[in-house]
Design a protein around this motif. Structure first.
Motif, PDB file in Angstrom:
ATOM      1  N   UNK A  16       3.405   7.023   4.136  1.00 25.22           N
ATOM      2  CA  UNK A  16       2.427   6.474   3.104  1.00 25.22           C
ATOM      3  C   UNK A  16       2.109   7.592   2.373  1.00 25.22           C
ATOM      4  N   UNK A  17       1.285   8.738   2.526  1.00 23.82           N
ATOM      5  CA  UNK A  17       0.903   9.051   1.143  1.00 23.82           C
ATOM      6  C   UNK A  17       1.534   9.390   0.007  1.00 23.82           C
ATOM      7  N   UNK A  24      -1.417   4.754  -7.026  1.00 25.39           N
ATOM      8  CA  UNK A  24      -2.265   5.905  -8.564  1.00 25.39           C
ATOM      9  C   UNK A  24      -1.367   5.402 -10.144  1.00 25.39           C
ATOM     10  N   UNK A  25      -0.638   6.122  -9.297  1.00 21.61           N
ATOM     11  CA  UNK A  25       0.424   6.292 -11.166  1.00 21.61           C
ATOM     12  C   UNK A  25       0.866   4.881 -11.374  1.00 21.61           C
ATOM     13  N   UNK A  91      20.121   5.629 -12.930  1.00 22.68           N
ATOM     14  CA  UNK A  91      18.720   5.659 -12.694  1.00 22.68           C
ATOM     15  C   UNK A  91      19.015   7.545 -12.155  1.00 22.68           C
ATOM     16  N   UNK A  92      17.030   7.375 -12.063  1.00 27.84           N
ATOM     17  CA  UNK A  92      17.119   8.889 -11.388  1.00 27.84           C
ATOM     18  C   UNK A  92      16.937   8.764  -9.955  1.00 27.84           C
ATOM     19  N   UNK A  93      17.116   9.420  -9.458  1.00 29.73           N
ATOM     20  CA  UNK A  93      16.516   9.620  -7.771  1.00 29.73           C
ATOM     21  C   UNK A  93      15.377  10.745  -7.547  1.00 29.73           C
ATOM     22  N   UNK A  94      14.505  10.329  -6.824  1.00 29.30           N
ATOM     23  CA  UNK A  94      13.271  11.252  -5.883  1.00 29.30           C
ATOM     24  C   UNK A  94      13.162  10.882  -5.052  1.00 29.30           C
ATOM     25  N   UNK A  95      14.026  12.419  -4.346  1.00 31.57           N
ATOM     26  CA  UNK A  95      13.095  12.408  -2.324  1.00 31.57           C
ATOM     27  C   UNK A  95      11.843  12.349  -2.065  1.00 31.57           C
ATOM     28  N   UNK A  96      11.482  11.415  -1.054  1.00 36.62           N
ATOM     29  CA  UNK A  96       9.890  11.599  -0.923  1.00 36.62           C
ATOM     30  C   UNK A  96       9.405  12.812  -1.239  1.00 36.62           C
ATOM     31  N   UNK A  97       9.877  13.928  -0.535  1.00 37.34           N
ATOM     32  CA  UNK A  97       9.205  15.578   0.099  1.00 37.34           C
ATOM     33  C   UNK A  97       9.897  15.782  -1.598  1.00 37.34           C
ATOM     34  N   UNK A 138       2.303  16.803  -2.016  1.00 39.46           N
ATOM     35  CA  UNK A 138       2.753  17.932  -2.791  1.00 39.46           C
ATOM     36  C   UNK A 138       3.264  18.593  -3.729  1.00 39.46           C
ATOM     37  N   UNK A 139       4.625  17.996  -3.095  1.00 35.80           N
ATOM     38  CA  UNK A 139       5.912  18.319  -4.431  1.00 35.80           C
ATOM     39  C   UNK A 139       6.251  17.563  -4.825  1.00 35.80           C
ATOM     40  N   UNK A 140       6.119  16.057  -4.137  1.00 37.71           N
ATOM     41  CA  UNK A 140       6.576  15.002  -4.094  1.00 37.71           C
ATOM     42  C   UNK A 140       5.447  15.038  -5.733  1.00 37.71           C
ATOM     43  N   UNK A 141       4.309  14.546  -5.424  1.00 35.56           N
ATOM     44  CA  UNK A 141       3.355  14.271  -7.014  1.00 35.56           C
ATOM     45  C   UNK A 141       3.552  14.738  -8.132  1.00 35.56           C
ATOM     46  N   UNK A 142       3.790  16.442  -7.714  1.00 35.68           N
ATOM     47  CA  UNK A 142       4.044  16.787  -9.049  1.00 35.68           C
ATOM     48  C   UNK A 142       5.001  17.045  -9.816  1.00 35.68           C
TER      49      UNK A 142
END
Length: 152
Positions: A16-17, A24-25, A91-97, A138-142
């Protein structure tokens, strides 16, 4: 920034976070955000944000994302085979962490996943990843912010 890339979320297991950060993004940047899951997901009322409910079934959400993603899009997932598939499509792939999947390391990560599955299946190891933490958020947001800044 609208009109270019889209953000796709493997919504079944996304914390959820992370979803809140993505909502927001999308609002801030004007990017299209699509959450895909085999259950109904609630999303804010926005022309930029939508939820797609796919049929129940093994990897149905993953297959939907893989079919829809185009080069340059961003996919949020912790699923290594899905990450490999979207990387192959450009495409790009990002983990939730907050950790990026990359073409240079995806093969190794697929092999490690297979090994860990074998260890769990044989009873040598049990359990899964640790609970999602504030520092993970925080790591995901950054990582997301860096990606969005480069995409502009």
């Amino acid at each position: 920034m609208s009109g270019g890339i889209s953000i796709w979320v493997d919504g079944d297991a996304c914390p959820a976070p992370v979803k809140d950060i993505l909502f927001r993004a999308a609002t801030r940047t004007g990017l299209r955000l699509t959450l895909v899951a085999n259950r109904l997901l609630r999303v804010p009322a926005s022309p930029l944000i939508r939820a797609v409910q796919v049929a129940h079934g093994f990897d149905a959400a993953d297959r939907h994302i893989e079919a829809a993603v185009v080069a340059g899009d961003l996919v949020i997932t912790s699923d290594i085979p899905l990450a490999a598939a979207v990387l192959a499509r450009g495409a790009h792939a990002l983990e939730p962490r907050g950790e990026w999947f990359s073409p240079g390391t995806i093969h190794e990560r697929l092999q490690m996943r297979a090994l860990m599955n074998d260890l769990r299946d044989s009873g040598v190891m049990s359990g899964g990843p640790s609970a999602f933490s504030v520092s993970d958020g925080r790591a995901f947001a950054a990582a997301l912010d860096r990606f969005l800044a480069q995409a502009r």
